[in-house]
Each structure stands twice: as structure tokens, then as C-alpha cells.
Design a protein around this motif. Structure first.
Motif, PDB file in Angstrom:
ATOM      1  N   SER A   1      -8.014  -7.452 -15.419  1.00  0.00           N
ATOM      2  CA  SER A   1      -7.366  -6.279 -15.382  1.00  0.00           C
ATOM      3  C   SER A   1      -8.285  -5.104 -14.753  1.00  0.00           C
ATOM      4  O   SER A   1      -9.334  -5.365 -14.581  1.00  0.00           O
ATOM      5  CB  SER A   1      -6.965  -5.933 -16.861  1.00  0.00           C
ATOM      6  OG  SER A   1      -8.243  -5.674 -17.700  1.00  0.00           O
ATOM      7  N   TYR A   2      -7.704  -4.303 -14.728  1.00  0.00           N
ATOM      8  CA  TYR A   2      -8.434  -2.862 -14.091  1.00  0.00           C
ATOM      9  C   TYR A   2      -9.346  -2.372 -15.171  1.00  0.00           C
ATOM     10  O   TYR A   2      -8.775  -2.362 -16.423  1.00  0.00           O
ATOM     11  CB  TYR A   2      -7.432  -1.884 -13.691  1.00  0.00           C
ATOM     12  CG  TYR A   2      -6.574  -2.211 -12.581  1.00  0.00           C
ATOM     13  CD1 TYR A   2      -6.691  -2.436 -11.430  1.00  0.00           C
ATOM     14  CD2 TYR A   2      -5.218  -2.106 -12.792  1.00  0.00           C
ATOM     15  CE1 TYR A   2      -5.943  -2.849 -10.453  1.00  0.00           C
ATOM     16  CE2 TYR A   2      -4.327  -2.480 -11.919  1.00  0.00           C
ATOM     17  CZ  TYR A   2      -4.821  -2.897 -10.553  1.00  0.00           C
ATOM     18  OH  TYR A   2      -3.787  -3.163  -9.525  1.00  0.00           O
TER      19      TYR A   2
ATOM     20  N   THR B   1      -1.049 -10.526  -4.914  1.00  0.00           N
ATOM     21  CA  THR B   1      -0.869  -9.064  -5.788  1.00  0.00           C
ATOM     22  C   THR B   1      -1.818  -8.112  -5.631  1.00  0.00           C
ATOM     23  O   THR B   1      -1.581  -7.093  -6.018  1.00  0.00           O
ATOM     24  CB  THR B   1      -0.564  -9.559  -7.254  1.00  0.00           C
ATOM     25  OG1 THR B   1      -1.746 -10.152  -7.773  1.00  0.00           O
ATOM     26  CG2 THR B   1       0.644 -10.547  -7.465  1.00  0.00           C
ATOM     27  N   GLU B   2      -3.073  -8.612  -5.455  1.00  0.00           N
ATOM     28  CA  GLU B   2      -3.880  -7.457  -5.460  1.00  0.00           C
ATOM     29  C   GLU B   2      -4.972  -7.621  -4.381  1.00  0.00           C
ATOM     30  O   GLU B   2      -5.286  -8.493  -3.721  1.00  0.00           O
ATOM     31  CB  GLU B   2      -4.720  -7.442  -6.868  1.00  0.00           C
ATOM     32  CG  GLU B   2      -3.941  -7.291  -8.139  1.00  0.00           C
ATOM     33  CD  GLU B   2      -3.674  -5.772  -8.192  1.00  0.00           C
ATOM     34  OE1 GLU B   2      -4.244  -4.919  -7.512  1.00  0.00           O
ATOM     35  OE2 GLU B   2      -2.705  -5.471  -9.002  1.00  0.00           O
TER      36      GLU B   2
ATOM     37  N   ALA C   1      -9.409  -9.257  -4.830  1.00  0.00           N
ATOM     38  CA  ALA C   1      -9.176 -10.322  -5.828  1.00  0.00           C
ATOM     39  C   ALA C   1     -10.526 -11.591  -5.788  1.00  0.00           C
ATOM     40  O   ALA C   1     -10.479 -12.213  -6.945  1.00  0.00           O
ATOM     41  CB  ALA C   1      -7.839 -10.994  -5.844  1.00  0.00           C
TER      42      ALA C   1
ATOM     43  N   LEU D   1      -4.637   1.962 -13.166  1.00  0.00           N
ATOM     44  CA  LEU D   1      -5.321   1.911 -12.283  1.00  0.00           C
ATOM     45  C   LEU D   1      -6.655   3.021 -12.144  1.00  0.00           C
ATOM     46  O   LEU D   1      -6.166   4.141 -11.768  1.00  0.00           O
ATOM     47  CB  LEU D   1      -4.930   1.558 -11.088  1.00  0.00           C
ATOM     48  CG  LEU D   1      -5.959   1.563  -9.752  1.00  0.00           C
ATOM     49  CD1 LEU D   1      -6.884   0.263  -9.917  1.00  0.00           C
ATOM     50  CD2 LEU D   1      -5.079   1.264  -8.391  1.00  0.00           C
TER      51      LEU D   1
ATOM     52  N   SER E   1      -7.141  -9.978   0.756  1.00  0.00           N
ATOM     53  CA  SER E   1      -7.115  -8.412   1.112  1.00  0.00           C
ATOM     54  C   SER E   1      -6.718  -8.027   2.341  1.00  0.00           C
ATOM     55  O   SER E   1      -5.693  -7.021   2.205  1.00  0.00           O
ATOM     56  CB  SER E   1      -8.536  -8.105   0.945  1.00  0.00           C
ATOM     57  OG  SER E   1      -9.353  -8.089  -0.486  1.00  0.00           O
TER      58      SER E   1
ATOM     59  N   PHE F   1     -11.079  -5.618 -11.067  1.00  0.00           N
ATOM     60  CA  PHE F   1      -9.549  -6.103 -10.264  1.00  0.00           C
ATOM     61  C   PHE F   1      -9.034  -7.323 -10.936  1.00  0.00           C
ATOM     62  O   PHE F   1     -10.006  -8.224 -11.298  1.00  0.00           O
ATOM     63  CB  PHE F   1      -9.736  -6.018  -8.964  1.00  0.00           C
ATOM     64  CG  PHE F   1      -9.659  -4.591  -8.504  1.00  0.00           C
ATOM     65  CD1 PHE F   1      -8.486  -4.061  -7.878  1.00  0.00           C
ATOM     66  CD2 PHE F   1     -10.828  -4.186  -8.120  1.00  0.00           C
ATOM     67  CE1 PHE F   1      -8.597  -2.747  -7.084  1.00  0.00           C
ATOM     68  CE2 PHE F   1     -10.846  -2.928  -7.453  1.00  0.00           C
ATOM     69  CZ  PHE F   1      -9.795  -2.349  -6.974  1.00  0.00           C
TER      70      PHE F   1
ATOM     71  N   TYR G   1       0.928  -1.301   0.214  1.00  0.00           N
ATOM     72  CA  TYR G   1      -0.051  -0.093  -0.031  1.00  0.00           C
ATOM     73  C   TYR G   1       0.954   1.236  -0.196  1.00  0.00           C
ATOM     74  O   TYR G   1       0.260   2.472  -0.006  1.00  0.00           O
ATOM     75  CB  TYR G   1      -0.975   0.041   1.175  1.00  0.00           C
ATOM     76  CG  TYR G   1      -0.429  -0.391   2.516  1.00  0.00           C
ATOM     77  CD1 TYR G   1       0.310   0.781   3.344  1.00  0.00           C
ATOM     78  CD2 TYR G   1      -0.393  -1.349   3.138  1.00  0.00           C
ATOM     79  CE1 TYR G   1       0.809   0.370   4.412  1.00  0.00           C
ATOM     80  CE2 TYR G   1       0.288  -1.959   4.231  1.00  0.00           C
ATOM     81  CZ  TYR G   1       0.698  -0.929   5.090  1.00  0.00           C
ATOM     82  OH  TYR G   1       1.267  -0.862   6.256  1.00  0.00           O
TER      83      TYR G   1
ATOM     84  N   TRP H   1      -2.757  -8.197   2.279  1.00  0.00           N
ATOM     85  CA  TRP H   1      -2.165  -7.012   1.406  1.00  0.00           C
ATOM     86  C   TRP H   1      -2.421  -5.661   2.318  1.00  0.00           C
ATOM     87  O   TRP H   1      -1.598  -4.935   2.131  1.00  0.00           O
ATOM     88  CB  TRP H   1      -3.171  -6.898   0.014  1.00  0.00           C
ATOM     89  CG  TRP H   1      -2.672  -5.610  -0.989  1.00  0.00           C
ATOM     90  CD1 TRP H   1      -1.959  -6.026  -1.990  1.00  0.00           C
ATOM     91  CD2 TRP H   1      -2.902  -4.306  -0.876  1.00  0.00           C
ATOM     92  NE1 TRP H   1      -1.459  -4.798  -2.650  1.00  0.00           N
ATOM     93  CE2 TRP H   1      -2.244  -3.825  -2.164  1.00  0.00           C
ATOM     94  CE3 TRP H   1      -3.685  -3.400  -0.218  1.00  0.00           C
ATOM     95  CZ2 TRP H   1      -1.957  -2.524  -2.590  1.00  0.00           C
ATOM     96  CZ3 TRP H   1      -3.649  -2.164  -0.516  1.00  0.00           C
ATOM     97  CH2 TRP H   1      -2.909  -1.626  -1.700  1.00  0.00           C
TER      98      TRP H   1
ATOM     99  N   GLU I   1      -7.246 -13.614  -8.309  1.00  0.00           N
ATOM    100  CA  GLU I   1      -6.402 -14.321  -7.426  1.00  0.00           C
ATOM    101  C   GLU I   1      -5.468 -14.849  -8.001  1.00  0.00           C
ATOM    102  O   GLU I   1      -4.255 -15.121  -7.582  1.00  0.00           O
ATOM    103  CB  GLU I   1      -6.995 -15.178  -6.085  1.00  0.00           C
ATOM    104  CG  GLU I   1      -7.498 -16.346  -6.530  1.00  0.00           C
ATOM    105  CD  GLU I   1      -8.944 -16.482  -6.721  1.00  0.00           C
ATOM    106  OE1 GLU I   1      -9.714 -17.505  -6.639  1.00  0.00           O
ATOM    107  OE2 GLU I   1      -9.530 -15.132  -7.169  1.00  0.00           O
TER     108      GLU I   1
END
Length: 454
Positions: free
Chosen positions: A358-359, A298-299, A302, A381, A286, A350, A7, A289, A353
Motif C-alpha cells: 500500500s501507499y 494498476t500502478e 510497481a 496517496l 510504469s 507503492f 494519469y 501506465w 505489480e
């Protein structure tokens, strides 16, 4: 240490200062009716500060001023709360409700701009984004205020709640259209479950309690965690001064919802509620992250899929289903349809997992079930897409979507203006810097013909 905190890297890398730029470059043609300010809040710790959780980063509001086809200015300002200078939330006298990050949302109501964080009092800002100070509704608000209040499009009332890990767990409030707090009530039967958002229909208030609840053993600084022992429930309360005593709680499948898409009563008197929801594994990914834990993936978001609950108070039943398999978050809609049946809603997509997807900016047609995506491009993003109605529009999707895009390849950001009906690009405003990826925001239209709103 920063490299271990997702973050604070990539799209989320904080900016180090406050700037003001005027006369911004515009590609395409900005509709002249877009005269006002897009404000967007997010977490942006000061240089040298590494918070233990994404949500603990100090709030910074970014503003873009549009007027009659021109992009007049961009500015960014930290919300200057005691917490920005290191004041602790917990003191020997209990929580300091002014020691806020003020980094989740920014709204306008009753002529005041308010930066919000759900565990604190709101903070008032000037039209130029300077900090005025904590706002407690003339001393009538004695607890926290959610970052997701709901303004009734018919009455102009602001409905909101405050939640706590300790009794009273849930307080409900109403401010009139002028911003005066006119009603407060404790909601019986609530628990220490995390309540981030809620919904208002024409006749009901809808609360959501998921499986994420107070956990004193969580040491990230945000003392919440998933618990299989915490029941997931929907609370249905009639609107009005006597509603709290009539609240009913309905059990639902395990999960956790941060943001409501909308809720309404259908023709059979049932309450329909929708919003992106995660299961246990989705929450774990989440959360890891958000705190920079090993195995974080990674995100965030997910495994966040749109879910629909249909509550039948007469039968005492709830039907629920996942209505789409696309990972999305930050749902929005034409706010004129808040609390009543809407055909269209929007969200940000988003990668899942596994890294697929993609965004993008997503539009859902709830009548046909169609889904349309506006891809924003590689390493780009978009922020939450804010809907602005078109002047003289007659259809629900007559309007524009405004989203701030973080572009890592160019180390830049743009305000993207999309036609909400087809998701076609209308205009791009080039900003003077890359804007840190953030959370929620609002479009504040001018309220006076001379542009006195700032």
C-alpha cells in the motif's frame, strides 16, 4: 478518452482552476519553527486537454504557507509557459526551450523560485506562484536544465546538468550561491541514454546512464524507450573545472534509475550510490501506465526497488545489490547530508505489480537495516516526503517530514506533518480541495525575520 488515461483519473485527476484560500484548519499543533512555504509541482493539463503522456501535462505548483503555528494560505497556479497555450516544443528552427511543461520540480536558489522540466529552461515564479518567465542565467544557459539540481550544503553552489538525445549529449553546469552560472562543460563519452537525475559527493559528480534511451519510433511524445543494446553505466567525474576530462564510465547491470537517494565517498575512497531502480519489466509497467497503454497494470513504480552501487575507482570494479524488496519511489533525505554518508533516508511506498502492499511514508536506517512505514490509510496517496530540519536539532533525523495526501474517499487533501525520527503524526493541515497527485517539491523557509519571503 480520459477514462483510458490513468494519469488523468483517481489521485491524478487534474483540478480545473486556480484558487487561493486563507486561514486553513489545523489538527494538532504545528511547530512554530515551520515558518515558510511548502511548494509542490506536478502535471495538471487544462480542462479539455488530454496529453499523450503523463509527463506532457502542464505544470501546476501548489503552495502552502505556514507561519509560527498557523497555516496562512493555500494557492495553486499553472506555470504560464508558451506550452500552456499550445506552443510546440519542436519548431522549424529546432526545439523551443521555453515551450516547457515546467511540471517536474520547484526549487529556490539564489533568491529565485524555479519551476523545472528537464527538457527546457527553468521558469521563474514569484513568492505567490505567479509566472515571471524563462530564466537562462543571463543568457549563459543555452540548453536544457535537469529537474534535479543539487545544492551543495557547504558551498551553496547549485550543480546541474542538461541532457539531449543529440550531441552534445551531456552538459554539466555550476551556479554559485548567488545564482550566477560560473562553469559549464561538455562531458565526453556520454550517450543518448535518458539522464533524469544525478549525484554530487564531496569530491565527485556521479552520472547514471540506464537502458532507457532515445527512440525516434516511440510516438507518445516522449521519444525514449528501453533498449537492451544501450549499456547501463555510472560515470564518475572529479569536481572542479578540469573534471570533465577525467570522467570514467563503469558498466553496471541492466536497469533504469529515475531518482537518486544519495551518494558519498566511503572511508576507502569508494563511491557509494543508492536509488530506486526498475528492471526491463518494471520499466514496461510504469511506461504503459504513463501513456495509458493496454496491459498497463494498476500502478507505476510497481517493481522499483532500492539498489546500491559501490564503485571502486582504484580497482575499476562495481559491486551492486538490491537492498530492499519494498516497491518505493521519490527518495529524500536530510539535505545537510547530501553528498556525504547518511544514516537515514525516506521514500514513498507503492503496491507491487500483484497489487500487494500500500501507499505509505517509509524511513530507512542504513546503519541497522531497519525499515519503518507510516501507513496513510485506504485510498490515500502521499506525495514525496520533504525533510525539514528541526531548530537546534543535533541528530540527523531531528526534523519533520511534510507530505500532501490525496484522499479519494473524502475527495480532499491534507498536509501531513510527521516527526521524522519516529514517523508519528505531529499535525494535519486541511486543504480547501483535493490536490492532484504530483511529483517533486521543496520547503522554502523564510529568509527574513519579518516574513518578507511571502
Amino acid at each position: 478518452m480520459t477514462a483510458d488515461k490513468p494519469y488523468l483519473t483517481g489521485h491524478y485527476t487534474p483540478v480545473a482552476d486556480e484558487v487561493t484560500a486563507t486561514g486553513l484548519t489545523v489538527e494538532g499543533t504545528l511547530p512554530t519553527e515551520l515558518t515558510g512555504r511548502l511548494l509542490r509541482n506536478g502535471h495538471n493539463p487544462k480542462p479539455g486537454i488530454t496529453p499523450t503522456h503523463w509527463f506532457k501535462g502542464s505544470g501546476m505548483v501548489h503552495g502552502i504557507r505556514l507561519r509560527e503555528g498557523r497555516a496562512e494560505w493555500y494557492r495553486n497556479r499553472w506555470v504560464h509557459t508558451p506550452a500552456l497555450d499550445g506552443a510546440p516544443y519542436m519548431t522549424e528552427h529546432g526545439p523551443d526551450l521555453t515551450a516547457s511543461t515546467a511540471g517536474t520540480h520547484v526549487i529556490e536558489h539564489g533568491g529565485r523560485l524555479l519551476a523545472l522540466c528537464e527538457s527546457n529552461l527553468p521558469f521563474e515564479l514569484t513568492p505567490e506562484l505567479d509566472t515571471v518567465g524563462a530564466h537562462d542565467f543571463d543568457g549563459k544557459l543555452r540548453g536544457a536544465m535537469t529537474a534535479h539540481p543539487k545544492e551543495d550544503p557547504v558551498t551553496g553552489e547549485l550543480h546541474f546538468f542538461g541532457s539531449s538525445p543529440f550531441p552534445p549529449y551531456l552538459m554539466y553546469h555550476v551556479a554559485d550561491a548567488k545564482g550566477e552560472l560560473v562553469h559549464s562543460a561538455e562531458i565526453p563519452g556520454a550517450t543518448a541514454s535518458l539522464k533524469h537525475d544525478f549525484a554530487v559527493t564531496r569530491h565527485h559528480v556521479v552520472f547514471m546512464e540506464g537502458n532507457v534511451t532515445f527512440d525516434p519510433g516511440e510516438h507518445s511524445g516522449i521519444p525514449y524507450g528501453w533498449s537492451d543494446r544501450q549499456p547501463a553505466r555510472i560515470g564518475i567525474m572529479p569536481r572542479g573545472r578540469d573534471g570533465a576530462g577525467q570522467v570514467r564510465w563503469f558498466s553496471v547491470e541492466p536497469g533504469n534509475m529515475l531518482h537518486v537517494s544519495n551518494a558519498y565517498e566511503d572511508g576507502r575512497g569508494r563511491i557509494v550510490l543508492e536509488g530506486p531502480t526498475v528492471d526491463r519489466e518494471g520499466f514496461r509497467l510504469s511506461w504503459n501506465w504513463w501513456i495509458g497503454a493496454p496491459g498497463r497494470g494498476t500502478e507505476p513504480n510497481a517493481r522499483s526497488y532500492t539498489r546500491r552501487w559501490t564503485v571502486d575507482p582504484a580497482a575499476g570494479t562495481v559491486d551492486e545489490q538490491i537492498v530492499d524488496d519494498l516497491a518505493v519511489e521519490f527518495p529524500t533525505l536530510n539535505e545537510e547530508y547530501l553528498g556525504r554518508e547518511n544514516r537515514y533516508q525516506y521514500a514513498i511506498s507503492f503496491p507491487d505489480e500483484r497489487g500487494f502492499g500500500s501507499y505509505g511514508v517509509v524511513k530507512y536506517d542504513r546503519t541497522t537495516g531497519a525499515r519503518r512505514i507510516h501507513p496513510v490509510g485506504d485510498a490515500r496517496l502521499p506525495s514525496e516526503a520533504v525533510f525539514v530540519p528541526a531548530a537546534g536539532g543535533t541528530r540527523e533525523d531531528d526534523g519533520y517530514l511534510l507530505t500532501v495526501v490525496s484522499d479519494l474517499k473524502q475527495d480532499a487533501s491534507q498536509l501531513l506533518v510527521l516527526d521524522a525520527s519516529g514517523l508519528d503524526r505531529v499535525a494535519t493541515v486541511h486543504l480547501p480541495r483535493r490536490v492532484t497527485a504530483g511529483i517533486h517539491g521543496s520547503w522554502i523557509p523564510d529568509t527574513a525575520p519579518d516574513g518578507a519571503a511571502g
